[in-house]
Design a protein around this motif. Structure first.
Motif, mmCIF file in Angstrom:
data_model
loop_
_atom_site.group_PDB
_atom_site.id
_atom_site.type_symbol
_atom_site.label_atom_id
_atom_site.label_comp_id
_atom_site.label_asym_id
_atom_site.label_seq_id
_atom_site.Cartn_x
_atom_site.Cartn_y
_atom_site.Cartn_z
ATOM 1 N N HIS A 25 0.826 -1.211 0.000
ATOM 2 C CA HIS A 25 0.000 0.000 0.000
ATOM 3 C C HIS A 25 0.855 1.254 0.000
ATOM 4 O O HIS A 25 1.927 1.279 0.600
ATOM 5 N N VAL A 26 0.331 2.293 -0.631
ATOM 6 C CA VAL A 26 0.991 3.597 -0.557
ATOM 7 C C VAL A 26 0.017 4.578 0.118
ATOM 8 O O VAL A 26 -1.096 4.784 -0.366
ATOM 9 N N TYR A 27 0.437 5.090 1.252
ATOM 10 C CA TYR A 27 -0.345 6.119 1.934
ATOM 11 C C TYR A 27 0.143 7.474 1.441
ATOM 12 O O TYR A 27 1.351 7.682 1.322
ATOM 13 N N ALA A 28 -0.784 8.373 1.162
ATOM 14 C CA ALA A 28 -0.358 9.712 0.721
ATOM 15 C C ALA A 28 -1.239 10.761 1.375
ATOM 16 O O ALA A 28 -2.458 10.582 1.471
ATOM 17 N N MET A 29 -0.617 11.833 1.821
ATOM 18 C CA MET A 29 -1.414 12.908 2.412
ATOM 19 C C MET A 29 -0.642 14.218 2.465
ATOM 20 O O MET A 29 0.589 14.227 2.453
ATOM 21 N N VAL A 30 -1.397 15.305 2.522
ATOM 22 C CA VAL A 30 -0.813 16.635 2.734
ATOM 23 C C VAL A 30 -1.454 17.189 3.998
ATOM 24 O O VAL A 30 -2.689 17.257 4.080
ATOM 25 N N SER A 31 -0.647 17.555 4.975
ATOM 26 C CA SER A 31 -1.221 18.104 6.212
ATOM 27 C C SER A 31 -0.139 18.818 7.019
ATOM 28 O O SER A 31 1.043 18.506 6.883
ATOM 29 N N PRO A 32 -0.564 19.765 7.881
ATOM 30 C CA PRO A 32 0.416 20.397 8.764
ATOM 31 C C PRO A 32 0.906 19.376 9.793
ATOM 32 O O PRO A 32 0.134 18.517 10.229
ATOM 33 N N ARG A 33 2.172 19.490 10.158
ATOM 34 C CA ARG A 33 2.775 18.570 11.126
ATOM 35 C C ARG A 33 3.538 19.375 12.157
ATOM 36 O O ARG A 33 4.158 20.385 11.815
ATOM 37 N N MET A 34 3.548 18.881 13.390
ATOM 38 C CA MET A 34 4.428 19.468 14.411
ATOM 39 C C MET A 34 5.683 18.629 14.458
ATOM 40 O O MET A 34 5.598 17.405 14.594
ATOM 41 N N ILE A 35 6.846 19.287 14.310
ATOM 42 C CA ILE A 35 8.112 18.542 14.361
ATOM 43 C C ILE A 35 9.070 19.236 15.312
ATOM 44 O O ILE A 35 8.954 20.439 15.557
ATOM 45 N N GLN A 36 10.024 18.474 15.823
ATOM 46 C CA GLN A 36 11.024 19.066 16.715
ATOM 47 C C GLN A 36 12.387 19.100 16.037
ATOM 48 O O GLN A 36 12.547 18.579 14.925
ATOM 49 N N ALA A 37 13.364 19.649 16.747
ATOM 50 C CA ALA A 37 14.676 19.925 16.141
ATOM 51 C C ALA A 37 15.383 18.684 15.617
ATOM 52 O O ALA A 37 16.258 18.782 14.766
ATOM 53 N N ASP A 38 15.003 17.498 16.100
ATOM 54 C CA ASP A 38 15.684 16.297 15.618
ATOM 55 C C ASP A 38 15.125 15.820 14.272
ATOM 56 O O ASP A 38 15.641 14.878 13.689
ATOM 57 N N HIS A 39 14.105 16.488 13.770
ATOM 58 C CA HIS A 39 13.564 16.105 12.453
ATOM 59 C C HIS A 39 14.392 16.792 11.367
ATOM 60 O O HIS A 39 14.662 17.994 11.461
ATOM 61 N N PRO A 40 14.800 16.064 10.329
ATOM 62 C CA PRO A 40 15.660 16.681 9.305
ATOM 63 C C PRO A 40 15.036 17.890 8.603
ATOM 64 O O PRO A 40 15.763 18.717 8.046
ATOM 65 N N LEU A 41 13.720 18.023 8.644
ATOM 66 C CA LEU A 41 13.095 19.151 7.938
ATOM 67 C C LEU A 41 12.828 20.356 8.858
ATOM 68 O O LEU A 41 12.275 21.360 8.415
ATOM 69 N N TYR A 42 13.253 20.230 10.125
ATOM 70 C CA TYR A 42 12.957 21.286 11.108
ATOM 71 C C TYR A 42 13.553 22.641 10.716
ATOM 72 O O TYR A 42 12.945 23.683 10.914
ATOM 73 N N SER A 43 14.751 22.618 10.146
ATOM 74 C CA SER A 43 15.431 23.892 9.844
ATOM 75 C C SER A 43 15.100 24.421 8.452
ATOM 76 O O SER A 43 15.757 25.350 7.974
ATOM 77 N N VAL A 44 14.143 23.829 7.801
ATOM 78 C CA VAL A 44 13.751 24.308 6.466
ATOM 79 C C VAL A 44 12.750 25.445 6.672
ATOM 80 O O VAL A 44 11.585 25.207 6.999
ATOM 81 N N ASN A 45 13.235 26.678 6.527
ATOM 82 C CA ASN A 45 12.410 27.839 6.862
ATOM 83 C C ASN A 45 12.203 28.745 5.654
ATOM 84 O O ASN A 45 12.747 28.500 4.579
ATOM 85 N N ASP A 46 11.418 29.788 5.871
ATOM 86 C CA ASP A 46 11.128 30.790 4.829
ATOM 87 C C ASP A 46 10.619 30.111 3.552
ATOM 88 O O ASP A 46 9.849 29.186 3.626
#
Ligand code: HSE
Length: 399
Positions: A252-273
């Motif tokens: 199965h492939v799950y797919a979704m678009v939604s806001p997420r809460m992440i913390q500093a240990d997530h690789p996408l945390y510092s992706v800003n602006d």
């Protein structure tokens, strides 16, 4: 090589500028000089150098045997689809930044290009200036892709960053993103998640070689995110990001678009602006991450022109893709588990506690409400319980 550019908006004028600015570098890489012969637009640009290239009739471009590559940067499905299809059928390679077009007609246009031994390239359709289509198609070819998770929309990332770091209102931040040429013509496309949805549909189709229709992807935007949500997130060192995700679990492939809460240990945390970040997980490679400007005139135009160079280098030779028109239906999300950040009115605290497994409580005294993070629960469980209590807002949590 003589090329034509369809559309002289933000990206089209960027393509013009990129070719002017880096003319020699592009010629060196392509093996020949690249000149714009026509620019198609409804408008005229009196007094500007581009005016001498402006034409209003597409037939003049598509019937000119000197034109070998057409750049489509008009946006929207029509008339872009009609123009691109005609160009490909006439044996001209097409480079497009148009995610709506690629998401809906990508498989068909790729197939025409394959039959004609030419190319339909769309690096700029996802991630603005970030090379992600080419790596996915040509580099990450050994691994089975287990997950793609990305911050895929520059405008919403810009808005969320400015709301958090500068306390800007949603409207002011959106206006700034529009002024900087990041936003779509209709703001809903960005803020309701439709743009990110098309982009994750394209990436998922490319990764699994089948057609994922964007209408089949569950999509939430950022319009419900309030300053309260952002403050609660900041309280626990978290950020709120709009994610487009597809994940393969068994067949199965799950797919979704939604806001997420992440913390500093997530690789996408510092992706800003306006930056985008895309994390791809392969079964052998592990994680690989792509980062760069996700929108904006010159970064996007740079990706478009890199496609032009690729099209010239591959003249008479189709670059193979595995994206076919066979439909891939994303799996039912009801069984998918997440933690949820939830806010309810203070009076409903006991009811919320009795319904949800609370992992952590969050308190900002000035807000008369009860905020908490649940233990992992299924989407179905959340939906059922959310009908029994007044959920002011909820955000899925990744830690
Ligand atoms: N509106 C889009 C964004 C443009 O903000 O990401 C780039 O696709």
């Amino acid at each position: 090589m003589k090329i034509a550019v369809l559309g002289f908006g933000t990206v089209g004028s960027g393509v013009y500028e990129v070719i002017e600015k880096n003319y020699d570098q592009i010629a060196k890489r392509a093996g020949e000089e690249v000149k714009i012969k026509y620019v198609l637009d409804l408008k005229d640009f009196p007094g500007q150098p581009v005016q001498e290239l402006i034409v209003h009739d597409y037939a003049q471009i598509v019937n000119d045997p000197e034109i070998g590559v057409i750049v489509e940067v008009m946006g929207g499905v029509e008339p872009a689809y009609t123009f691109v299809k005609e160009a490909l059928l006439k044996g001209k390679s097409v480079c497009s930044s148009n995610k709506e077009l690629v998401a809906v007609h990508g498989a068909e246009l790729l197939e025409i290009a394959r039959q004609k031994n030419i190319n339909f390239l769309f690096e700029a359709s996802v991630g603005g200036g970030i090379p992600i289509i080419r790596p996915l198609n040509q580099s990450l070819t050994v691994d089975e892709i287990e997950e793609i998770t990305g911050i895929l929309n520059g405008t919403t990332n810009y808005i969320l960053t400015k709301m958090r770091d500068e306390g800007l209102s949603f409207e002011t931040a959106l206006k700034q993103a529009q002024d900087m040429g990041y936003a779509e013509r209709k703001p809903d496309a960005d803020v309701k998640g439709y743009d990110a949805c098309r982009k994750i549909a394209i990436l998922t189709s490319l990764a699994y070689g089948m057609q994922v229709n964007y209408e089949d992807i569950y999509t939430e935007g950022i319009t419900d995110i309030t300053k309260e949500d952002i403050q609660y997130a900041s309280l626990i060192g978290a950020a709120i990001k709009l994610f487009g995700t597809s994940r393969k679990v068994k067949d199965h492939v799950y797919a979704m678009v939604s806001p997420r809460m992440i913390q500093a240990d997530h690789p996408l945390y510092s992706v800003n602006d306006v930056f985008n970040g895309i994390l791809v997980r392969g079964n052998l490679l592990g994680d690989v991450m792509f980062y760069g400007s996700g929108a904006g005139k010159l970064p996007t135009a740079s990706a478009v022109v890199s496609d032009v160079v690729d099209a010239i280098k591959h003249r008479g030779r189709n670059i193979m893709t595995i994206w076919s028109s066979k439909r891939l239906m994303p799996a039912d999300l009801n069984t998918m588990e997440s933690k949820f950040f939830i806010r309810v009115p203070k009076e409903e605290m006991d009811k919320a506690k009795s319904l949800f497994p609370v992992e952590r409580e969050l308190s900002i005294p000035e807000y008369e409400e009860y905020a908490f993070i649940t233990e992992p629960i299924t989407e179905m469980e959340f939906k059922d319980k959310a009908q029994l209590v007044h959920v002011k807002n909820k955000i899925r949590v990744e830690f």
